[in-house]
Design a protein around this motif. Structure first.
Motif, PDB file in Angstrom:
ATOM      1  N   SER A 132      40.947  16.233 -65.809  1.00 37.14           N
ATOM      2  CA  SER A 132      41.805  17.358 -65.437  1.00 37.14           C
ATOM      3  C   SER A 132      42.157  18.218 -66.646  1.00 37.14           C
ATOM      4  O   SER A 132      42.163  19.453 -66.567  1.00 37.14           O
ATOM      5  CB  SER A 132      43.088  16.848 -64.776  1.00 37.14           C
ATOM      6  N   ARG A 133      42.441  17.567 -67.770  1.00 35.09           N
ATOM      7  CA  ARG A 133      42.782  18.330 -68.978  1.00 35.09           C
ATOM      8  C   ARG A 133      41.619  19.207 -69.429  1.00 35.09           C
ATOM      9  O   ARG A 133      41.827  20.335 -69.898  1.00 35.09           O
ATOM     10  CB  ARG A 133      43.207  17.369 -70.086  1.00 35.09           C
ATOM     11  N   VAL A 134      40.411  18.716 -69.271  1.00 40.14           N
ATOM     12  CA  VAL A 134      39.239  19.528 -69.615  1.00 40.14           C
ATOM     13  C   VAL A 134      39.140  20.722 -68.670  1.00 40.14           C
ATOM     14  O   VAL A 134      38.935  21.871 -69.100  1.00 40.14           O
ATOM     15  CB  VAL A 134      37.954  18.677 -69.552  1.00 40.14           C
ATOM     16  N   ALA A 135      39.287  20.465 -67.373  1.00 40.19           N
ATOM     17  CA  ALA A 135      39.174  21.535 -66.381  1.00 40.19           C
ATOM     18  C   ALA A 135      40.284  22.566 -66.507  1.00 40.19           C
ATOM     19  O   ALA A 135      40.100  23.738 -66.147  1.00 40.19           O
ATOM     20  CB  ALA A 135      39.177  20.933 -64.974  1.00 40.19           C
ATOM     21  N   MET A 136      41.442  22.165 -67.029  1.00 44.14           N
ATOM     22  CA  MET A 136      42.569  23.093 -67.174  1.00 44.14           C
ATOM     23  C   MET A 136      42.300  24.197 -68.190  1.00 44.14           C
ATOM     24  O   MET A 136      43.027  25.183 -68.245  1.00 44.14           O
ATOM     25  CB  MET A 136      43.837  22.321 -67.534  1.00 44.14           C
ATOM     26  N   ALA A 137      41.224  24.069 -68.954  1.00 43.52           N
ATOM     27  CA  ALA A 137      40.840  25.150 -69.866  1.00 43.52           C
ATOM     28  C   ALA A 137      40.398  26.384 -69.086  1.00 43.52           C
ATOM     29  O   ALA A 137      40.429  27.503 -69.610  1.00 43.52           O
ATOM     30  CB  ALA A 137      39.722  24.686 -70.803  1.00 43.52           C
ATOM     31  N   ASP A 138      39.988  26.178 -67.823  1.00 41.87           N
ATOM     32  CA  ASP A 138      39.478  27.275 -67.003  1.00 41.87           C
ATOM     33  C   ASP A 138      40.431  27.711 -65.899  1.00 41.87           C
ATOM     34  O   ASP A 138      40.142  28.655 -65.160  1.00 41.87           O
ATOM     35  CB  ASP A 138      38.144  26.869 -66.371  1.00 41.87           C
ATOM     36  N   GLY A 139      41.565  27.027 -65.742  1.00 41.90           N
ATOM     37  CA  GLY A 139      42.508  27.395 -64.695  1.00 41.90           C
ATOM     38  C   GLY A 139      43.290  26.196 -64.210  1.00 41.90           C
ATOM     39  O   GLY A 139      43.223  25.102 -64.804  1.00 41.90           O
ATOM     40  N   ASP A 140      44.034  26.383 -63.142  1.00 43.57           N
ATOM     41  CA  ASP A 140      44.844  25.300 -62.588  1.00 43.57           C
ATOM     42  C   ASP A 140      43.953  24.225 -61.965  1.00 43.57           C
ATOM     43  O   ASP A 140      42.830  24.496 -61.521  1.00 43.57           O
ATOM     44  CB  ASP A 140      45.799  25.844 -61.526  1.00 43.57           C
ATOM     45  N   VAL A 141      44.482  23.009 -61.921  1.00 42.73           N
ATOM     46  CA  VAL A 141      43.806  21.883 -61.287  1.00 42.73           C
ATOM     47  C   VAL A 141      44.714  21.338 -60.191  1.00 42.73           C
ATOM     48  O   VAL A 141      45.910  21.140 -60.418  1.00 42.73           O
ATOM     49  CB  VAL A 141      43.474  20.778 -62.312  1.00 42.73           C
ATOM     50  N   VAL A 142      44.142  21.125 -59.023  1.00 41.39           N
ATOM     51  CA  VAL A 142      44.887  20.562 -57.893  1.00 41.39           C
ATOM     52  C   VAL A 142      44.235  19.236 -57.505  1.00 41.39           C
ATOM     53  O   VAL A 142      43.015  19.170 -57.301  1.00 41.39           O
ATOM     54  CB  VAL A 142      44.885  21.520 -56.687  1.00 41.39           C
ATOM     55  N   LEU A 143      45.047  18.203 -57.416  1.00 45.19           N
ATOM     56  CA  LEU A 143      44.590  16.878 -57.008  1.00 45.19           C
ATOM     57  C   LEU A 143      45.273  16.527 -55.690  1.00 45.19           C
ATOM     58  O   LEU A 143      46.498  16.613 -55.583  1.00 45.19           O
ATOM     59  CB  LEU A 143      44.948  15.835 -58.066  1.00 45.19           C
ATOM     60  N   VAL A 144      44.499  16.131 -54.692  1.00 43.40           N
ATOM     61  CA  VAL A 144      45.065  15.764 -53.391  1.00 43.40           C
ATOM     62  C   VAL A 144      44.731  14.295 -53.142  1.00 43.40           C
ATOM     63  O   VAL A 144      43.557  13.929 -53.022  1.00 43.40           O
ATOM     64  CB  VAL A 144      44.507  16.645 -52.259  1.00 43.40           C
ATOM     65  N   ALA A 145      45.761  13.478 -53.087  1.00 46.56           N
ATOM     66  CA  ALA A 145      45.511  12.042 -52.990  1.00 46.56           C
ATOM     67  C   ALA A 145      46.651  11.325 -52.261  1.00 46.56           C
ATOM     68  O   ALA A 145      46.994  11.696 -51.147  1.00 46.56           O
ATOM     69  CB  ALA A 145      45.238  11.463 -54.378  1.00 46.56           C
ATOM     70  N   HIS A 146      47.283  10.337 -52.917  1.00 49.59           N
ATOM     71  CA  HIS A 146      48.105   9.357 -52.212  1.00 49.59           C
ATOM     72  C   HIS A 146      49.430   9.084 -52.916  1.00 49.59           C
ATOM     73  O   HIS A 146      49.653   9.552 -54.029  1.00 49.59           O
ATOM     74  CB  HIS A 146      47.305   8.059 -52.071  1.00 49.59           C
ATOM     75  N   GLY A 147      50.249   8.275 -52.267  1.00 44.53           N
ATOM     76  CA  GLY A 147      51.597   8.015 -52.754  1.00 44.53           C
ATOM     77  C   GLY A 147      51.670   7.165 -54.012  1.00 44.53           C
ATOM     78  O   GLY A 147      52.166   7.603 -55.051  1.00 44.53           O
ATOM     79  N   HIS A 148      51.186   5.917 -53.943  1.00 41.58           N
ATOM     80  CA  HIS A 148      51.265   5.054 -55.122  1.00 41.58           C
ATOM     81  C   HIS A 148      50.421   5.607 -56.267  1.00 41.58           C
ATOM     82  O   HIS A 148      50.827   5.560 -57.430  1.00 41.58           O
ATOM     83  CB  HIS A 148      50.814   3.629 -54.783  1.00 41.58           C
ATOM     84  N   LEU A 149      49.250   6.132 -55.937  1.00 38.55           N
ATOM     85  CA  LEU A 149      48.389   6.708 -56.970  1.00 38.55           C
ATOM     86  C   LEU A 149      49.116   7.840 -57.680  1.00 38.55           C
ATOM     87  O   LEU A 149      49.092   7.955 -58.904  1.00 38.55           O
ATOM     88  CB  LEU A 149      47.098   7.201 -56.318  1.00 38.55           C
TER      89      LEU A 149
END
Length: 204
Positions: A132-149
């Protein structure tokens, strides 16, 4: 990092098992009607964030992909590391049911027999954050996942041990926004953003 890009974490909407407190890892259960409504309501929250050139990664579970779709996101890819904690022998059970035979059990202290330890989950989360930190060089990052994770991810993004996540509660179909200040200090800037009346929500 010296970036103005943000990391947005979204938990999927309600399922029958999340509503009743059953541990849902590998079981590919769908959203309830309420969960679908929660996910669709998240679209207005994401609009308000004005995402910039977002990279959107989702868990391999259908409930996460469906949440992303209903929220109006265009998915970039599926990341296996975003799967929920593998609860092993405790899949589908509530904490109360587990503690009949395993008194005092918590996933934070004991992990899950036949499944993952907290260290296993933390290692996956750290890989997600590195990408994600690498991808943030090009814009926002959105992660869609779960509660405990997501609770582990919150801890690790902030530089805390994974078990700090036990102090965090993430509502279904809610968004958290992470970023960095001018000194590159990781920050949780907004948390628990929902498009529904979360104060009246009785599930988990």
């Amino acid at each position: 990092m010296s970036t103005a890009a943000r990391l947005v974490y979204i938990r999927h909407g309600e399922t029958e098992w999340s509503r009743s407190g059953r541990h849902t890892g590998s079981t590919d259960i769908d959203l309830t009607d309420t969960g679908a409504e929660q996910a669709a309501a998240l679209a207005s929250v994401l609009d308000s964030l004005a995402l910039r050139n977002p990279t959107v990664w989702v868990s391999p579970r259908h409930r996460a992909a469906r949440t992303a779709e209903l929220a109006g996101l265009t998915v970039t890819g599926v990341d296996p590391d975003l799967a929920e904690w593998d609860y092993g022998d405790y899949e589908g059970l509530t904490s109360a049911e587990i503690r009949v035979d395993d008194p005092g059990w918590t996933v934070w202290r004991s992990g899950a027999p036949g499944g993952e330890s907290m260290a296993d989950v933390a290692a996956r989360v750290d890989r997600v954050l590195d990408r994600s930190r690498v991808a943030m060089a090009d814009g926002d990052v959105v992660l869609v996942a779960h509660g405990h994770l997501g609770r582990v991810l919150t801890a690790r993004f902030l530089g805390q041990p994974a078990d700090f996540g036990r102090n965090v509660m993430i509502l279904p179909a809610s968004a958290a926004v992470f970023g960095y200040d001018r000194d590159d200090v990781p920050q949780l800037t907004r948390f628990g953003l929902t498009g529904y009346a979360a104060a009246h929500y009785s599930g988990r």
